[in-house]
Design a protein around this motif. Structure first.
Motif, PDB file in Angstrom:
ATOM      1  N   UNK A  47       0.828  -1.435  -0.655  1.00  0.00           N
ATOM      2  CA  UNK A  47      -0.310  -0.034  -0.019  1.00  0.00           C
ATOM      3  C   UNK A  47       0.873   1.373  -0.356  1.00  0.00           C
ATOM      4  N   UNK A  48       1.660   1.026   0.795  1.00  0.00           N
ATOM      5  CA  UNK A  48       2.530   2.324   0.501  1.00  0.00           C
ATOM      6  C   UNK A  48       3.397   2.529  -0.182  1.00  0.00           C
ATOM      7  N   UNK A  49       3.916   1.710  -1.382  1.00  0.00           N
ATOM      8  CA  UNK A  49       4.695   1.394  -2.066  1.00  0.00           C
ATOM      9  C   UNK A  49       3.683   1.929  -3.634  1.00  0.00           C
ATOM     10  N   UNK A  50       2.473   1.795  -3.577  1.00  0.00           N
ATOM     11  CA  UNK A  50       1.322   1.706  -4.288  1.00  0.00           C
ATOM     12  C   UNK A  50       0.730   3.793  -4.400  1.00  0.00           C
ATOM     13  N   UNK A  51       0.911   4.847  -2.784  1.00  0.00           N
ATOM     14  CA  UNK A  51       1.275   5.800  -2.393  1.00  0.00           C
ATOM     15  C   UNK A  51       2.043   6.520  -2.993  1.00  0.00           C
ATOM     16  N   UNK A  52       3.072   5.706  -2.719  1.00  0.00           N
ATOM     17  CA  UNK A  52       4.314   5.857  -3.542  1.00  0.00           C
ATOM     18  C   UNK A  52       4.260   6.707  -5.157  1.00  0.00           C
ATOM     19  N   UNK A  53       3.734   5.698  -5.553  1.00  0.00           N
ATOM     20  CA  UNK A  53       3.025   5.308  -7.323  1.00  0.00           C
ATOM     21  C   UNK A  53       2.925   6.403  -7.804  1.00  0.00           C
ATOM     22  N   UNK A  54       1.209   6.785  -7.101  1.00  0.00           N
ATOM     23  CA  UNK A  54       0.804   7.692  -7.429  1.00  0.00           C
ATOM     24  C   UNK A  54       0.584   9.411  -6.702  1.00  0.00           C
ATOM     25  N   UNK A  55       1.175   9.675  -6.481  1.00  0.00           N
ATOM     26  CA  UNK A  55       2.418  10.253  -5.542  1.00  0.00           C
ATOM     27  C   UNK A  55       3.154  11.347  -6.361  1.00  0.00           C
ATOM     28  N   UNK A  56       3.821  10.531  -7.020  1.00  0.00           N
ATOM     29  CA  UNK A  56       4.950  10.607  -8.274  1.00  0.00           C
ATOM     30  C   UNK A  56       4.780  10.652  -9.708  1.00  0.00           C
TER      31      UNK A  56
END
Length: 121
Positions: free
Chosen positions: A32-41
């Protein structure tokens, strides 16, 4: 002295029953953290660079490249290196090893984009 960290489930959820459940919950949190980072970037910077994974790598301080080592990919995505190896062994993510070498596998940023789209989002 600091007391050891204890897992506390979110409000309204039961605590995990086994170690496997704790690991599954941990892995889900990492993904989920990786997914959030991907969405932010994945905003303007990734459009300019052409790849969300490349934007993540540059944001993490790496020079722009078409592919990164497994260790570097783990660093810029926040995904454990062993998870990347397991995903490769299962055939879900591919990489290349330079000709004549046994080590130094490289993962294309576009392969990371594809894998994250299929497995994280």
């Amino acid at each position: 002295m600091n007391s050891p960290m204890k897992y506390t489930p979110p409000t309204g959820q039961e605590p995990p029953a086994t170690d496997a459940d704790v690991l599954a919950a941990f892995f889900e949190g990492v993904m989920q953290s990786a997914s959030d980072a991907l969405r932010r970037l994945s905003g303007k910077r990734s459009q300019r660079l052409g790849s969300p994974a490349l934007a993540m790598a540059v944001e993490a301080g790496f020079e722009p490249q078409m592919a990164y080592t497994v260790a570097d990919t783990a660093r810029y995505t926040g995904i454990d290196k062993q998870t990347l190896y397991r995903e490769h062994d299962a055939g879900r993510i591919s990489w290349i090893v330079p000709k004549g070498c046994e080590r130094g596998a490289r993962i294309s940023v576009y392969e990371v984009d594809r894998w994250m789209e299929e497995n994280v989002a």
